[in-house]
Design a protein around this motif. Sequence first.
Motif, PDB file in Angstrom:
ATOM      1  N   TYR A 276     119.020  84.172  28.474  1.00  0.00           N
ATOM      2  CA  TYR A 276     118.189  83.015  28.063  1.00  0.00           C
ATOM      3  C   TYR A 276     118.537  82.573  26.824  1.00  0.00           C
ATOM      4  CZ  TYR A 276     113.949  80.492  26.391  1.00  0.00           C
ATOM      5  OH  TYR A 276     113.121  79.481  25.996  1.00  0.00           O
TER       6      TYR A 276
ATOM      7  N   THR B  12     115.615  76.512  23.984  1.00  0.00           N
ATOM      8  CA  THR B  12     115.824  74.985  23.858  1.00  0.00           C
ATOM      9  C   THR B  12     116.716  74.374  23.285  1.00  0.00           C
ATOM     10  OG1 THR B  12     113.300  74.774  24.405  1.00  0.00           O
ATOM     11  CG2 THR B  12     114.216  72.726  23.629  1.00  0.00           C
TER      12      THR B  12
ATOM     13  N   ALA C 290     117.669  80.968  20.741  1.00  0.00           N
ATOM     14  CA  ALA C 290     116.726  82.088  21.218  1.00  0.00           C
ATOM     15  C   ALA C 290     117.302  83.321  20.686  1.00  0.00           C
ATOM     16  CB  ALA C 290     116.495  82.111  22.794  1.00  0.00           C
TER      17      ALA C 290
ATOM     18  N   SER D  35     105.562  93.689  22.991  1.00  0.00           N
ATOM     19  CA  SER D  35     104.182  93.319  23.593  1.00  0.00           C
ATOM     20  C   SER D  35     104.474  91.730  24.198  1.00  0.00           C
ATOM     21  CB  SER D  35     103.276  93.301  22.308  1.00  0.00           C
ATOM     22  OG  SER D  35     103.103  94.556  21.739  1.00  0.00           O
ATOM     23  N   PHE D  36     105.334  91.300  23.508  1.00  0.00           N
ATOM     24  CA  PHE D  36     105.306  89.493  24.111  1.00  0.00           C
ATOM     25  C   PHE D  36     106.300  89.354  25.324  1.00  0.00           C
ATOM     26  CE2 PHE D  36     108.231  85.681  23.874  1.00  0.00           C
ATOM     27  CZ  PHE D  36     107.157  84.692  24.095  1.00  0.00           C
ATOM     28  N   PHE D  37     107.399  90.302  25.435  1.00  0.00           N
ATOM     29  CA  PHE D  37     108.226  89.915  26.242  1.00  0.00           C
ATOM     30  C   PHE D  37     108.269  91.064  27.474  1.00  0.00           C
ATOM     31  CE2 PHE D  37     112.555  90.293  27.953  1.00  0.00           C
ATOM     32  CZ  PHE D  37     112.906  88.960  28.386  1.00  0.00           C
ATOM     33  N   ASN D  38     107.620  92.146  27.082  1.00  0.00           N
ATOM     34  CA  ASN D  38     107.382  93.231  28.281  1.00  0.00           C
ATOM     35  C   ASN D  38     108.723  93.450  29.052  1.00  0.00           C
ATOM     36  OD1 ASN D  38     105.634  93.574  31.175  1.00  0.00           O
ATOM     37  ND2 ASN D  38     106.188  95.123  29.973  1.00  0.00           N
TER      38      ASN D  38
ATOM     39  N   LEU E 109     100.916  99.933  28.296  1.00  0.00           N
ATOM     40  CA  LEU E 109     101.260  99.068  29.356  1.00  0.00           C
ATOM     41  C   LEU E 109     102.775  98.902  29.386  1.00  0.00           C
ATOM     42  CD1 LEU E 109     100.541  98.483  32.301  1.00  0.00           C
ATOM     43  CD2 LEU E 109      99.634  96.348  31.271  1.00  0.00           C
TER      44      LEU E 109
ATOM     45  N   ASP F 251     110.718  75.198  28.982  1.00  0.00           N
ATOM     46  CA  ASP F 251     110.383  76.424  28.410  1.00  0.00           C
ATOM     47  C   ASP F 251     109.517  76.305  27.412  1.00  0.00           C
ATOM     48  OD1 ASP F 251     112.696  77.585  29.742  1.00  0.00           O
ATOM     49  OD2 ASP F 251     114.190  76.597  28.195  1.00  0.00           O
TER      50      ASP F 251
ATOM     51  N   LEU G 234     105.594  77.889  25.454  1.00  0.00           N
ATOM     52  CA  LEU G 234     104.685  79.109  25.097  1.00  0.00           C
ATOM     53  C   LEU G 234     103.169  78.083  25.457  1.00  0.00           C
ATOM     54  CD1 LEU G 234     106.247  80.907  22.187  1.00  0.00           C
ATOM     55  CD2 LEU G 234     106.453  81.370  24.587  1.00  0.00           C
TER      56      LEU G 234
ATOM     57  N   CYS H 196      99.263  84.997  25.419  1.00  0.00           N
ATOM     58  CA  CYS H 196     100.148  84.023  25.396  1.00  0.00           C
ATOM     59  C   CYS H 196     100.980  83.696  26.849  1.00  0.00           C
ATOM     60  CB  CYS H 196     101.054  84.265  24.346  1.00  0.00           C
ATOM     61  SG  CYS H 196     102.619  82.909  24.444  1.00  0.00           S
TER      62      CYS H 196
ATOM     63  N   ILE I 266     103.920  82.506  28.945  1.00  0.00           N
ATOM     64  CA  ILE I 266     105.474  82.241  28.769  1.00  0.00           C
ATOM     65  C   ILE I 266     105.845  81.444  30.108  1.00  0.00           C
ATOM     66  CG2 ILE I 266     107.600  83.223  28.409  1.00  0.00           C
ATOM     67  CD1 ILE I 266     105.886  85.734  27.363  1.00  0.00           C
TER      68      ILE I 266
ATOM     69  N   VAL J  11     109.159  79.965  31.567  1.00  0.00           N
ATOM     70  CA  VAL J  11     110.923  79.991  31.368  1.00  0.00           C
ATOM     71  C   VAL J  11     111.478  79.308  32.651  1.00  0.00           C
ATOM     72  CG1 VAL J  11     113.159  81.372  31.492  1.00  0.00           C
ATOM     73  CG2 VAL J  11     111.052  82.387  30.284  1.00  0.00           C
TER      74      VAL J  11
ATOM     75  N   TYR K 110     106.654  83.615  33.201  1.00  0.00           N
ATOM     76  CA  TYR K 110     107.331  85.014  33.199  1.00  0.00           C
ATOM     77  C   TYR K 110     106.379  86.020  32.880  1.00  0.00           C
ATOM     78  CZ  TYR K 110     109.977  88.709  30.874  1.00  0.00           C
ATOM     79  OH  TYR K 110     110.295  89.732  30.804  1.00  0.00           O
TER      80      TYR K 110
ATOM     81  N   GLY L 178     106.876  89.378  32.817  1.00  0.00           N
ATOM     82  CA  GLY L 178     107.331  90.741  32.165  1.00  0.00           C
ATOM     83  C   GLY L 178     107.506  91.942  33.375  1.00  0.00           C
TER      84      GLY L 178
ATOM     85  N   SER M 241     102.567  92.699  31.632  1.00  0.00           N
ATOM     86  CA  SER M 241     101.739  92.526  30.492  1.00  0.00           C
ATOM     87  C   SER M 241     102.246  91.437  29.366  1.00  0.00           C
ATOM     88  CB  SER M 241     101.627  93.997  29.774  1.00  0.00           C
ATOM     89  OG  SER M 241     102.786  94.241  29.135  1.00  0.00           O
ATOM     90  N   ALA M 242     103.545  90.864  29.907  1.00  0.00           N
ATOM     91  CA  ALA M 242     104.136  89.743  29.126  1.00  0.00           C
ATOM     92  C   ALA M 242     103.055  88.801  28.368  1.00  0.00           C
ATOM     93  CB  ALA M 242     105.274  89.012  29.636  1.00  0.00           C
ATOM     94  N   GLY M 243     103.335  88.402  26.988  1.00  0.00           N
ATOM     95  CA  GLY M 243     102.507  87.500  26.507  1.00  0.00           C
ATOM     96  C   GLY M 243     101.303  88.142  25.724  1.00  0.00           C
ATOM     97  N   ASP M 244     101.199  89.308  25.654  1.00  0.00           N
ATOM     98  CA  ASP M 244     100.083  90.319  25.313  1.00  0.00           C
ATOM     99  C   ASP M 244     100.242  90.127  23.810  1.00  0.00           C
ATOM    100  OD1 ASP M 244      97.877  91.623  25.130  1.00  0.00           O
ATOM    101  OD2 ASP M 244      98.577  93.060  26.356  1.00  0.00           O
TER     102      ASP M 244
ATOM    103  N   LEU N 130     107.568  84.336  17.230  1.00  0.00           N
ATOM    104  CA  LEU N 130     107.818  83.989  18.617  1.00  0.00           C
ATOM    105  C   LEU N 130     108.841  82.627  18.882  1.00  0.00           C
ATOM    106  CD1 LEU N 130     104.258  84.661  20.259  1.00  0.00           C
ATOM    107  CD2 LEU N 130     106.005  86.243  19.736  1.00  0.00           C
TER     108      LEU N 130
ATOM    109  N   PHE O 278     112.015  82.869  20.964  1.00  0.00           N
ATOM    110  CA  PHE O 278     112.123  82.287  22.123  1.00  0.00           C
ATOM    111  C   PHE O 278     112.699  80.875  22.196  1.00  0.00           C
ATOM    112  CE2 PHE O 278     109.854  80.169  25.605  1.00  0.00           C
ATOM    113  CZ  PHE O 278     110.272  80.845  26.817  1.00  0.00           C
TER     114      PHE O 278
ATOM    115  N   PRO P  76     111.180  77.879  22.013  1.00  0.00           N
ATOM    116  CA  PRO P  76     110.674  76.989  22.985  1.00  0.00           C
ATOM    117  C   PRO P  76     110.596  75.619  22.784  1.00  0.00           C
ATOM    118  CG  PRO P  76     108.818  77.884  21.713  1.00  0.00           C
ATOM    119  CD  PRO P  76     110.271  78.539  21.138  1.00  0.00           C
TER     120      PRO P  76
END
Lengths: 362, 362
Positions: free
Chosen positions: A193, A196, A200, A294-297, A329, B172, B174, B184, B186, B188, B193, B195, B199-202, B292, B296, B298
């Motif tokens: 990935y 934009t 990234a 936490s964000f991307f898991n 998690l 892409d 957020l 959050c 996400i 893509v 997305y 995860g 739990s992605a975006g936590d 982020l 990322f 975005p």
Amino acid sequence: MDLSRSKLAVEVDRLLESGLVVADGLAPSRGGRRSHNIRLAPTLRFLGVDIGATSIDVAVTNAELEVLGHLNQPMDVREGPVAVFEHVLSMAAKLKASGIAEGFDGAGIGVPGPVRFPEGVPVAPPIMPGWDGFPVREALSQELGCPVMVDNDVNLMAMGEQHAGVARSVGDFLCVKIGTGIGCGIVVGGEVYRGTTGSAGDIGHIQVEPGGRACACGNRGCLEAHFSGAALAGDAEQAAREGRSAQLAARLEAAGRLTAEDVSAAAAAGDAVALELIREGGMRLGQVIAGLVSFFNPGLVVIGGGVTGLGHTLLASVRTQVYRQSLPLATGNLPIVLGELGPAAGAIGAARLISDHVFSPA
Amino acid sequence: MDLSRSKLAVEVDRLLESGLVVADGLAPSRGGRRSHNIRLAPTLRFLGVDIGATSIDVAVTNAELEVLGHLNQPMDVREGPVAVFEHVLSMAAKLKASGIAEGFDGAGIGVPGPVRFPEGVPVAPPIMPGWDGFPVREALSQELGCPVMVDNDVNLMAMGEQHAGVARSVGDFLCVKIGTGIGCGIVVGGEVYRGTTGSAGDIGHIQVEPGGRACACGNRGCLEAHFSGAALAGDAEQAAREGRSAQLAARLEAAGRLTAEDVSAAAAAGDAVALELIREGGMRLGQVIAGLVSFFNPGLVVIGGGVTGLGHTLLASVRTQVYRQSLPLATGNLPIVLGELGPAAGAIGAARLISDHVFSPA
């Protein structure tokens, strides 16, 4: 292959005509009409080039992306693209001269900064003055007479570890490269990935300490300013000068400067200051990785780059921080490991990039 | 459509047989044989349910996902799944009784915590005691007699804004939701997305201040502990009790407690303390979003959720922080905007989720 029989036949004919695959006799009979075997052309050669901030890796692979030859040489990316590519071309020529390749069917090039991927052009690379907008793909494909693809070095390290290293069969993972700076390759569903605008994974400038150290980017408290190959070397030199470590002082005396490798060697020899520098750096890095986890898991976090000589001390420190700060998690089944391919990861990823391109339908 | 004519015909026949699409006469002649028109069945009805921490939104849409009816009611997610779904079912019955639907062809359900997406089951939701492992999809599809899909509420808000809001045509992006907690979504390449474990975006538990406020998760300094609907309400109550804001004190006196909406109203009336709380919160949020954005890269950041009443004060504060901390390459063309769909975003996203599922080949 999710292709109809007729489409598959068209595609195979195209590959045979292009010389990328060759006929390989008939398959053993299984009752019906015997199938034709094909295989990747044994003469195919890909060039994988990984340009770091301070060294170049060049590898030649066959169609299976097995490394047939590999050269590494120190260099300063600030010399600019013309000088750097002269090195690259002479290294490629040396590998050719060793008899492992007659020519190249494609070349993948990694550079240590963001890349406008569709055009193969580095863009606003902070540590690479003179590279902004340089038409790497065009220039090299002319020189080498083959297709060329260009990507960020960290993305290629991720592709390398995915193709032949520790990330095989993992769909979503992060690959953190610690070299002179710090970057992160992001793989989503098996694909890199890039974001934009191709930037990234640029995690070196995530803030780890409000009002912290001044960074080359103009901000304060960036991860890179507190931990990276360059920051580590600087911290070690300071410790040596302040008389806090006899080991580091002796190395500084001998070489006139210190590198991350010196810190690594001093730590391996039990130097307490070196170990503490690595531990502290790992905490900083872990702090950022914890947020990314936490964000991307992700299903896996790979740590690679020159500084992996810091090895398990660094890893332990990163793990402690991530497992403490991220939610269970996300960390429950999360391996955080060192890369397997060492300095060849980027060059192998570069070969993979160009081989994917060469084998793709036009 | 990237489908051969014959495959397309098979697929259209399947859709016609299923009743999801209906014949709609012949297309105007363009010289050759006249084409058959088809359209989405006008009787199709989808139920979109967005369960927040403190309220439920239920919407009924047609096949084009236009909202035909929408109800909102306060609720406490800690009542547990059985009580909450009684509310949901009675709200759905009320919408049906209004004459806009005879039955439902599918329902999408958002819950304010991580979801094991393939099974439609919430997993270890920190603010939802009693929900862990509850078979939401199975239970509701039995009650409603239609297919049900379950997702995290923030993912559905992202899908809603993508389908009908501010994120149309962005690949892409957020979508940050500020409610009782912070999460959050996400996206893509146009797809949510989720995860490796859903739990992605936590991002609510990303650390913004080492050694900062104690968080419900057991750590210190989490974003949510410093800024969220709940944190903002707590800060406002403290300011009111300490006599720092007459406005907030009057509201506290009147209602016995304060909410984020009170802070929003006080700020709109020019209360300096309320404005400062929002500004500070925006800086905290901006600090995390800046990281982020670097990671990322975005094409868009959307901010939504109940707290968007805080509006442009919050937005200005977030923007300042992101544009200051992230690299220019990532922020150069990066819009940071409020969501367009308000409280309906999640329910519309839920309808989109189930409609995608219903229309997918088996």
